[in-house]
Design an enzyme around this catalytic site. Structure first.
Site, PDB file in Angstrom:
ATOM      1  N   ASP A 193      21.681  43.247 -10.574  1.00  0.00           N
ATOM      2  CA  ASP A 193      20.937  42.520  -9.539  1.00  0.00           C
ATOM      3  C   ASP A 193      20.157  41.367 -10.186  1.00  0.00           C
ATOM      4  O   ASP A 193      19.401  41.579 -11.123  1.00  0.00           O
ATOM      5  CB  ASP A 193      19.987  43.540  -8.868  1.00  0.00           C
ATOM      6  CG  ASP A 193      18.978  42.915  -7.919  1.00  0.00           C
ATOM      7  OD1 ASP A 193      19.153  41.750  -7.543  1.00  0.00           O
ATOM      8  OD2 ASP A 193      18.020  43.621  -7.549  1.00  0.00           O
ATOM      9  N   HIS A 366      12.824  43.937  -5.679  1.00  0.00           N
ATOM     10  CA  HIS A 366      13.712  43.601  -6.810  1.00  0.00           C
ATOM     11  C   HIS A 366      12.908  43.421  -8.087  1.00  0.00           C
ATOM     12  O   HIS A 366      11.805  42.872  -8.064  1.00  0.00           O
ATOM     13  CB  HIS A 366      14.468  42.304  -6.519  1.00  0.00           C
ATOM     14  CG  HIS A 366      15.304  42.361  -5.272  1.00  0.00           C
ATOM     15  ND1 HIS A 366      16.613  42.770  -5.285  1.00  0.00           N
ATOM     16  CD2 HIS A 366      15.004  42.103  -3.979  1.00  0.00           C
ATOM     17  CE1 HIS A 366      17.085  42.734  -4.040  1.00  0.00           C
ATOM     18  NE2 HIS A 366      16.126  42.338  -3.237  1.00  0.00           N
TER      19      HIS A 366
END
Length: 553
Positions: A193, A366
């Protein structure tokens, strides 16, 4: 030695519609099936999906779709994919599967595939030549997982979305020990990611938001509205916990908020005392200081609960002076203006609006740079392929890999449709490209909006439309029975003299053509279109859509 082909069909060079194909020995494993939301230039489009023609041509090879977590950008296109191709098996964690079931049920697809729940603690699952296991990851939705895939070409770790939250709300932290153990086994390729790869430091823990609620709620005398993503179960839970301590009742407002709260409560991911829940229309019976309203619309979506409340258009909820509205989410790039409009409206009504810029009411799901570095350090991958992000984020992630000791030739910056070959004795390499465009969903139609339609819509939005209706007599040699009618939209008040001129021009063009015995409708329309379009452009420098209609009587 074996080979595995890895083909991202979405999620690279963009945020959204994540979908990656792993292909080896005549079998395919698909990780994630997400969607994206349309940008401003996609006029009238509701959703944007990955192009799955690559899978449609290899339908019989598909073993399963594995889902990393329940966010729309990872599971939203699953029903559309299952309409197009046969998917024998869907594998996901418990909450993800719960959310997916409800989605498939709405589309009438529940019977189409076997839905199998898999937990990070479970034994590995063999799917054709692939052997998969899950690793628990912390994210802004519970039950997120990374997928570890043993392929004939080597061991891949597909992180999904994650952060290294050490104090998560539900105690389910990223399983650093298991990641280190997998690193010891030898990781051939990390697909990670990249969303926050440009941001320095660490992402704050989800608990920071709970603490902020604890500071804010007790001192407020009016109603409190919290707007967040409906999938952010922990955020809702923290708001509910503080509200219950302060003696406030809770109402879930907005379809997706109600649906997700029900699913999360039924599966045990959320705990709200039954006697504390109010239906939206019952709120009127409660004094404002006893209300907490959890609603959708943190992105300023036009039909969402918060936007309707801000524009005084909601049937059950209103905002008055002294109320507090907390926007507990970051605007997705492109939505900032809509969110600011909603904030301005709410402020005008006398509410205090708290958001990311003026209070600690949101943290990202994130990991930032240091967390991405930590993950690279734990897994010690031989090669890295950044995913999930715009190109600048992928490039920033690649830089972290370089600094973490991954050699330049083993860092793959790919795009959607890039075919990356992973071979057991040497690193990944880009071998070709396949078609990986986008598919639009407009209303219920999938893939029927093409560039032409978008061009027409843009033109209608910018330059308006001019419809000219002429009636011809088909008997006695033909001819105009009356002056053509003109219908114009998007020209403003000053259009009258222009319309008179256009009407005269239409009569002239038709008379000339009929005089020469040209009666073919298509030709008459063509000439009318060109003549009127030319005049409008000369006078206004605009190119409206000109639609000539010829009626024969």
């Amino acid at each position: 030695m074996g080979v595995c082909r890895i083909i991202p069909l979405g999620g690279l060079g963009e945020v959204g519609k994540n979908m990656t194909v792993y292909e080896a020995e005549g079998s395919i494993l698909v990780v994630d099936a997400g969607l994206a939301f349309p940008r401003d230039e996609h006029l009238g489009v509701d959703l944007v999906l990955p192009d799955v023609s690559y899978l449609r041509e290899r339908e019989e090879m598909i073993q399963a779709v594995v889902l990393t977590h329940g966010h729309e950008d990872h599971v939203g296109s699953l029903p559309y994919l299952m309409r197009e191709v046969h998917v024998p098996l869907v594998v996901a964690t418990r909450l993800t599967l719960g959310l997916v079931k409800s989605k498939l049920d709405e589309h009438g697809l529940l019977r189409e595939a076997e839905l199998r729940e898999m937990a990070p603690e479970d034994e590995p699952l063999q799917l054709g030549p692939f052997r998969i296991e899950l690793v628990r990851m912390a994210h802004s939705i519970p039950d997120a997982a990374a997928v570890v895939i043993e392929t004939p070409g080597g061991l891949c770790v597909h992180t999904g979305d994650y952060k290294l939250d050490h104090t998560p709300v539900d105690g389910q932290r990223t399983d650093v020990g298991k990641l280190a153990a997998i690193g010891n086994r030898g990781v051939d390729l990390l697909l990670g990611d990249s969303t926050n790869a440009e941001r320095p430091g660490f992402t704050e823990s989800e608990r920071v938001v709970g603490e902020a609620f604890r500071q804010i709620f007790p001192h407020r005398s009016g109603r409190i509205l919290v707007s967040s993503f409906a999938s952010n179960v922990h955020r809702m839970q923290q708001a509910v916990d503080v509200a219950v301590e302060c003696g406030r009742k809770v109402a879930f407002v907005g379809r997706s908020m109600r649906k997700n709260a029900n699913i999360a409560r039924n599966l045990g991911y959320m705990d709200v005392p039954e006697d504390m829940i109010m239906r939206p229309h019952e709120l009127a019976e409660l004094p404002p200081e006893k209300q907490l309203i959890l609603c959708t619309g943190s992105q300023g979506e036009p039909m969402s609960a918060m936007t309707r409340i801000a524009y005084n258009d909601h049937p059950a909820v209103r905002v008055d002076r002294g109320d507090t509205v907390i926007i507990s989410a970051k605007p997705i790039p492109g939505n900032e203006l809509r969110v600011h409009d909603a904030i301005n409206r709410l402020a005008k009504m006398g509410a205090e609006v708290l958001h990311e810029d003026n209070a600690p009411v949101h943290v990202s799901g994130h990991g930032c740079r240091e967390e991405l570095r930590t993950l690279i350090g734990l897994l010690r991958p031989r090669a890295v392929m950044p995913m999930h992000g715009e190109f600048r984020m992928l490039a920033a992630h690649a830089q972290l890999a370089r600094e973490g000791g991954v050699p330049e030739e083993r860092i793959v910056l790919a795009e959607n449709g890039t075919v990356v070959e992973l071979e057991s004795d040497h690193g990944p390499r880009i071998v070709e490209r396949v078609e990986a465009g986008i598919t639009f969903v407009d209303g219920l139609g999938v893939g029927d909006v093409h560039d032409v339609a978008l061009r027409d819509r843009r033109r209608l939005a910018e330059d308006g439309v001019l419809i000219v209706v002429a009636t011809l007599a088909s008997q006695n040699g033909g001819g105009l029975t009356a002056a053509p009618e003109l219908i114009a939209r998007g020209f403003g008040e000053a259009a009258e003299p222009l319309l008179d001129e256009l009407r005269e021009e239409a009569v002239r063009v038709l008379d000339d053509l009929l005089h020469e015995d040209v009666t073919e409708i298509k030709l008459l329309q063509e000439h009318l279109h060109d003549a009127l379009g030319g005049i409008v452009y000369d006078r206004t420098r605009r190119r409206p859509m000109v639609l000539p209609v010829i009626v024969e009587v």
